[in-house]
Every structure is written in structure tokens, then in C-alpha cells.
Enzyme design. Structure first.
Site: not given
Length: 460
Positions: A14, A47, A84, A433
Site C-alpha cells: 500500500a 503471500c 516511525v 465450456y
């Protein structure tokens, strides 16, 4: 025009997505960007860590999408190994500590992005801080675990927790030749599934040699004379020998900074934002990634759902807002996929207990099918569970467990959930399909047909 300064706290998905998007929209003359990252690495795939530990991914650096040097080359002042430790909202500044030297300094900002992520849940138990006990959330965590594994002569591992990380780490440790025991408090592994579907995962774990102990409450980590983990004790009195312990209990938002600064937090402890990812009540502060709560579009409530897919999208939205543009993040339906050996696991939407908690009446339909035409050589078994709202037939959730080719079918359901479709509408979907890809009636359609019948029997 005076140059503004953007400060980003957190250098993974992020945070650096936000910084990069803001830089695309504004050059260095308009916007100075300073980013702080407490670890050594930036913009990496957390991940992928279980697959690196298990050996499927050969090199750690393969998980890194963009290095600190690459970010700096784009005029982003990225400071690694810098944490921080305080937010001064009134003064518009942050206090940061160099983790190698211990020195501290203040940096002012005009705009602030909090992307502090999540941290592994560490219950307050005796021995939890012992050598050999590992959480796995960052590349630094993964490297520490790998170092322990390479030093360990006896190969016994205990994984505490059987969610996505716990299950994936159990498989990784088996791949490295460890004898693995998984301890978890639930009725079945994978509490993100209903227990009947989790039972299928349990069977697959047993089949690959993973010992799984349900309803096990861990009480302490036992250590040897040198302070290293040697066993995990449970409330039943059992002791499970362990040369390494991996915590797969889950994660919680890393929001201590935000809490200390008085920023708004939700029930899970995650930051609360508006649709543009701006922290509620603060015009020049944004937040995204694993430290925020997001809107569950199905249940209509705020939830903490830490996933890299969300984090990257949050970053894009934030960067657009910081750069003077406009974008929103409307919410999620809770889609996730995983695997245990050859068994694929997927879910989206609500579980039964989620629907009950939201006050929804529902019906369920569970079907068994195959991933391809049954006669095709690669056909694998596949189980689909579908849940629909009792009165309206609106799709509420889908869970899938099966062989290769099963999991990504959940994307059909995710789209249907986002669109607010009913199970009757899903039956009419024109899905692709051919025998190598699906039976003539795709398992999602078969489950939808059965769900339609259940809705009608319930009196709609």
C-alpha cells in the site's frame, strides 16, 4: 508554487503503491516524497513467503517487485531500517528512529500516508519469546525462520493455528522434511470455511503426513536450558515436541501509532477511512493496506481483511488522491484462495456464522462434481458449497475445495456477489465450456441450480 512533502509510513504494497502513483502524477518540483520502512525490503510479496520457505521459489529476491534502490531512482526518498515511533498531528510531523544507530529525528509533512501493515498475533504465553518461535509476516520474518531451519538438526515443527498462513507453512515445512503437527482451537482447520468444508482440508492434511490436532488450546512454549523452544503444551496436558514453532494464528492491524495519535479505529483495531482511503476526519491523512478496515459489501459492515490485492488497490487510490486526482475503493466481498498439496481451497462472501451474525436468513447447497468433463484424463474431484438469502435468492457466499482447476472458479462467484446477483441469475450465466476445462454444466452452475431449488423449498 511551493513544494509539498508527502510522508509515507510503511514501505510495502500500500505505501509504495501510493508513493509511486503520487510520483506519476506529480514531479519532484511539486511533491517531495519521504517513505519510512522498518525492515530491509520494500514492495515484496508476503503471500509468497511460504513457497520460498518450502523451496518452490528458489530465491528470496524473486518475491521483491521493486527494490529500495529502484524507488530511490524514481525520486522517492526511501529510508529503510527506520521506524516511525510517534505522530505529531498538530505539528504535522513524524518522529523516526534509525534501528541500526538508535538516532531519532523529526520530519515534517503536508500530507501523510499510514501503511503500517499488520503483525502476527502473539498470544501472551510463557515462552512465546523463546528462540525458535517465529511469526511470518515480512521478508525479514521469513529470513529469520529460514535461518533457524538451516541450523536445526532434528526436524520437528509445531504450527500454531490452521488459517491460510498456518496451513501453507505446514505444507512448506513438510516439503523441507519436517515432522509437522498443527494445533488449532477450531473444530476443523481453515476457519475461513464452514466446518463441513474444512473437514475436506483436514483430510488432505492428514494425507500428506501433517498431524492436525483440533480444539487444542496452547498454554505455553516449553524451552530448554539455552532458552530454545523444545515443545508446545496445551490445556489438555499434552506436550508436542518442537525444534521450531511457527505462529499461524492470524494477524492484527499494526495501529499502535494511530491509536496513540487519537486516529479513529474500528472494532478490529484497524483504521477507519472514507471511500477515497482518507482517514475519517483528517483531510491530509490517508491509510491503506493491512492496517485498515474495509467495507464488506455482502454483510454491509466494516471488517479487517488483510490481503495484498486490497493493499495494492488502496495504494493506487491513495496516490491518486495525494496527487490531486480522484479514485475510490468501494469495498470487498472477501475472496481468498489457497492450497494444501494438490488440494485447492477458495472462498468468497459469507460463511454460515457470518450470515447469522448479520441477521440474514439463508439456505445452502453443496454439490460434488469434477473440474473437467468426467471422462477427460485430468478430471479431479471438486466440492462447491453455495449460500443464498432465503427470501430473495441473493447470493451470499461460495466455498470451493477440490483438485487442480477448482479454486479460480471462485472468481465467478466474486463477480456475482459484487453485482448483487441471485442464484437464479447465476444459473443463466453463459460460461465457457469444453471438456478440458469444465463439465457441460460447470460446478458453479450446478451449485446455483441446487441453491435455486433450496430457495424455492424455503417458501420464496
Amino acid at each position: 508554487m511551493a513544494t509539498e512533502r508527502l510522508v509515507v509510513v510503511g514501505g510495502d504494497a500500500a505505501g509504495m503503491s501510493a508513493a509511486s502513483q503520487a510520483r506519476r502524477m506529480k514531479g519532484p518540483a511539486e511533491l517531495e516524497i519521504v517513505a519510512f520502512e522498518r525492515g530491509h525490503f520494500t514492495s515484496y510479496s508476503a503471500c509468497g513467503i511460504p513457497y520460498w520457505i518450502g523451496g518452490q521459489v528458489a530465491e528470496r529476491d524473486a518475491l521483491i517487485a521493486r527494490t529500495p534502490q529502484e524507488h530511490r531512482a524514481r525520486d522517492i526518498d526511501l529510508r529503510t531500517r527506520t521506524e516511525v515511533v510517534e505522530l505529531d498531528l498538530d505539528g504535522g510531523r513524524v518522529r523516526a528512529r534509525d534501528l541500526d544507530t538508535g538516532s531519532e529525528s523529526w520530519t515534517g509533512y503536508d500530507k501523510l500516508v499510514l501503511a503500517t501493515g499488520a503483525r502476527p498475533v502473539r498470544p501472551r504465553l510463557p515462552g512465546i519469546g523463546a528462540h525458535g518461535v517465529h511469526g511470518v509476516q515480512s521478508l525479514d520474518d521469513g529470513q529469520h525462520l529460514l535461518n533457524t531451519l538451516e541450523r536445526t538438526e532434528i526436524r520437528r515443527a509445531v504450527v500454531v493455528g490452521a488459517g491460510y498462513i498456518g496451513v501453507e507453512m505446514a505444507e512448506a515445512l513438510v516439503s523441507r522434511g519436517y515432522e509437522v503437527t498443527v494445533l488449532h482451537r477450531g473444530e476443523q482447520p481453515m476457519a475461513t470455511l464452514d466446518p463441513d468444508m474444512g473437514g475436506l482440508v483436514h483430510g488432505a492434511m492428514n494425507g500428506m503426513g501433517i498431524r492436525t490436532v483440533s480444539r487444542a488450546e496452547v498454554t505455553k512454549i516449553l524451552t530448554d536450558e539455552e532458552g530454545r523452544a523444545r515443545a508446545v503444551a496445551t490445556a489438555s496436558g499434552e506436550e508436542h515436541p518442537a525444534d521450531v514453532v511457527v505462529l499461524g494464528i492470524g494477524v492484527e492491524p499494526r495501529t499502535a501509532l494511530a491509536r496513540a495519535a487519537g486516529l479513529p479505529l474500528g472494532e478490529s483495531g484497524g483504521l477507519l477511512t472514507d471511500l477515497s482511503m482518507r482517514v475519517r476526519g483528517h483531510e491530509n491523512i490517508w491509510s491503506g493496506g493491512d492496517c485498515v478496515e474495509v467495507l464488506d459489501l455482502v454483510a454491509g459492515r466494516m471488517r479487517h481483511i488483510p490481503l495484498g490485492t486490497h493493499a495494492n488497490k488502496h495504494g493506487q487510490v491513495i496516490g491518486s488522491g495525494v496527487g490531486g486526482g480522484y479514485a475510490t475503493f468501494p469495498g470487498v466481498v472477501g475472496t481468498a484462495v489457497s492450497k494444501v498439496c494438490d488440494l485447492e481451497i477458495a472462498r468468497t462472501g459469507l460463511r454460515e456464522k457470518d450470515a447469522l451474525a448479520a441477521g440474514l436468513l439463508f439456505v445452502t447447497a453443496t454439490i460434488s462434481s469434477t473440474t473437467t468433463a468426467g471422462y477427460y484424463p485430468t478430471a479431479a474431484d471438486m466440492t462447491v458449497k453455495m449460500m443464498a438469502e432465503r427470501r430473495t435468492g441473493r447470493l451470499l457466499g461460495v466455498q470451493i475445495v477440490g483438485g487442480a482447476g477448482s479454486a479460480k472458479r471462485v472468481d465467478i462467484a466474486a463477480v456475482a456477489l459484487t453485482a448483487g446477483m441471485t442464484v437464479d441469475q447465476i444459473v443463466s450465466l453463459d460460461l465457457g465450456y469444453a471438456p478440458p476445462f469444465s463439465p457441460v454444466w460447470d460446478p458453479i452452475l450446478v451449485a446455483a441450480r441446487k441453491a435455486v431449488s433450496a430457495v424455492r423449498r424455503a417458501g420464496v
